[in-house]
Write an enzyme that holds these catalytic residues in place. Structure first.
Site, PDB file in Angstrom:
ATOM      1  N   ASN A   1      10.630  55.725 -16.113  1.00 35.75           N
ATOM      2  CA  ASN A   1      11.434  56.864 -15.692  1.00 35.75           C
ATOM      3  C   ASN A   1      12.444  56.403 -14.639  1.00 35.75           C
ATOM      4  O   ASN A   1      12.156  55.515 -13.826  1.00 35.75           O
ATOM      5  CB  ASN A   1      10.566  58.016 -15.181  1.00 35.75           C
ATOM      6  CG  ASN A   1       9.574  57.624 -14.109  1.00 35.75           C
ATOM      7  OD1 ASN A   1       9.070  56.504 -14.093  1.00 35.75           O
ATOM      8  ND2 ASN A   1       9.272  58.540 -13.208  1.00 35.75           N
ATOM      9  N   ILE A   2      13.618  56.974 -14.699  1.00 34.64           N
ATOM     10  CA  ILE A   2      14.705  56.621 -13.784  1.00 34.64           C
ATOM     11  C   ILE A   2      15.254  57.921 -13.205  1.00 34.64           C
ATOM     12  O   ILE A   2      15.960  58.665 -13.892  1.00 34.64           O
ATOM     13  CB  ILE A   2      15.828  55.844 -14.511  1.00 34.64           C
ATOM     14  CG1 ILE A   2      15.245  54.621 -15.236  1.00 34.64           C
ATOM     15  CG2 ILE A   2      16.912  55.430 -13.520  1.00 34.64           C
ATOM     16  CD1 ILE A   2      16.222  53.947 -16.186  1.00 34.64           C
ATOM     17  N   GLU A   3      14.891  58.200 -11.968  1.00 38.85           N
ATOM     18  CA  GLU A   3      15.341  59.441 -11.336  1.00 38.85           C
ATOM     19  C   GLU A   3      16.724  59.270 -10.718  1.00 38.85           C
ATOM     20  O   GLU A   3      17.254  58.161 -10.627  1.00 38.85           O
ATOM     21  CB  GLU A   3      14.322  59.874 -10.273  1.00 38.85           C
ATOM     22  CG  GLU A   3      12.976  60.246 -10.890  1.00 38.85           C
ATOM     23  CD  GLU A   3      11.947  60.718  -9.873  1.00 38.85           C
ATOM     24  OE1 GLU A   3      10.911  61.215 -10.299  1.00 38.85           O
ATOM     25  OE2 GLU A   3      12.187  60.570  -8.651  1.00 38.85           O
TER      26      GLU A   3
ATOM     27  N   GLU B   1       9.967  57.642 -21.806  1.00 40.63           N
ATOM     28  CA  GLU B   1       9.969  57.658 -23.269  1.00 40.63           C
ATOM     29  C   GLU B   1      11.395  57.589 -23.813  1.00 40.63           C
ATOM     30  O   GLU B   1      11.685  56.871 -24.768  1.00 40.63           O
ATOM     31  CB  GLU B   1       9.306  58.937 -23.804  1.00 40.63           C
ATOM     32  CG  GLU B   1       7.864  59.129 -23.366  1.00 40.63           C
ATOM     33  CD  GLU B   1       7.751  59.940 -22.073  1.00 40.63           C
ATOM     34  OE1 GLU B   1       8.498  59.666 -21.111  1.00 40.63           O
ATOM     35  OE2 GLU B   1       6.896  60.843 -22.028  1.00 40.63           O
TER      36      GLU B   1
ATOM     37  N   CYS C   1       6.982  65.070 -21.918  1.00 40.03           N
ATOM     38  CA  CYS C   1       7.518  66.392 -21.604  1.00 40.03           C
ATOM     39  C   CYS C   1       8.168  66.979 -22.854  1.00 40.03           C
ATOM     40  O   CYS C   1       8.351  66.295 -23.861  1.00 40.03           O
ATOM     41  CB  CYS C   1       8.530  66.304 -20.462  1.00 40.03           C
ATOM     42  SG  CYS C   1      10.149  65.653 -20.934  1.00 40.03           S
TER      43      CYS C   1
HETATM   44 ZN   LIG Z   1      10.247  63.407 -20.794  1.00 36.22          ZN
END
Ligand SMILES: [Zn+2]
Length: 158
Positions: free
Chosen positions: A64-66, A77, A109
């Site tokens: 994940n890259i916020e 994903e 999600c």
């Molecule tokens: Zn997601």
């Protein structure tokens, strides 16, 4: 006293021992565990790793890259899927997602379910959800269509 209703989601039947999984699945989960270490999540501190195997045996990983502009962030994903597709690989055969939650397994999600379902129209593929201990003890084994039946499709739903 109110009656407590317990829903049987069948979830227990989908939880397998990591050691019982096929070597390919184990390798994919290990790749997702490793990818999780790259997570850029200064806001949520919630690290997620993902790995997608394609038909030729390649494994594409993502984290994940916020972003300070929150909606601009991307999940692990979709990072992995974007890497695969931009490398010309659309035939996803399996996906692994790894994150740490005390309460249970982390599943994709809603946005990611739809995103992955795009590549499961012809053939559903397994989805392995695990915690980051290496190797993990247990793995939730499900599939993208199991998580998102009747997903949106321009081509109609099969
Ligand atoms: Zn997601």
């Amino acid at each position: 006293m109110p009656r407590v209703i317990v829903y049987n989601t069948n979830a227990d039947k989908q939880v397998r021992d990591f050691k019982e999984l096929a070597p390919d699945a184990q390798e994919l989960i290990r790749a997702a565990i490793e990818a999780r270490r790259m997570a850029y999540c200064p806001y949520s501190k919630f690290q997620v790793g993902a790995a997608i195997q394609t038909g030729d045996g390649s494994i594409y990983t993502g984290c994940n890259i916020e972003n300070g502009a929150y909606p601009a962030g991307i999940c692990a994903e979709r990072t992995a899927a974007s890497k695969a597709v931009s490398d010309g690989k659309r035939d996803f055969v399996a996906c692994a997602v790894v994150a740490q939650q005390e309460s249970g397994f982390t599943t994709p999600c809603g946005v990611c379910r739809q995103f992955l379902a795009e590549f499961a129209m012809q053939r559903d593929f397994p989805l392995y959800c695990a915690k980051p201990a290496c190797p993990p003890l247990h793995v939730l084994v499900t599939s993208i269509r199991d998580l998102l039946p009747r997903s949106f499709s321009f081509l109609g739903n099969k």
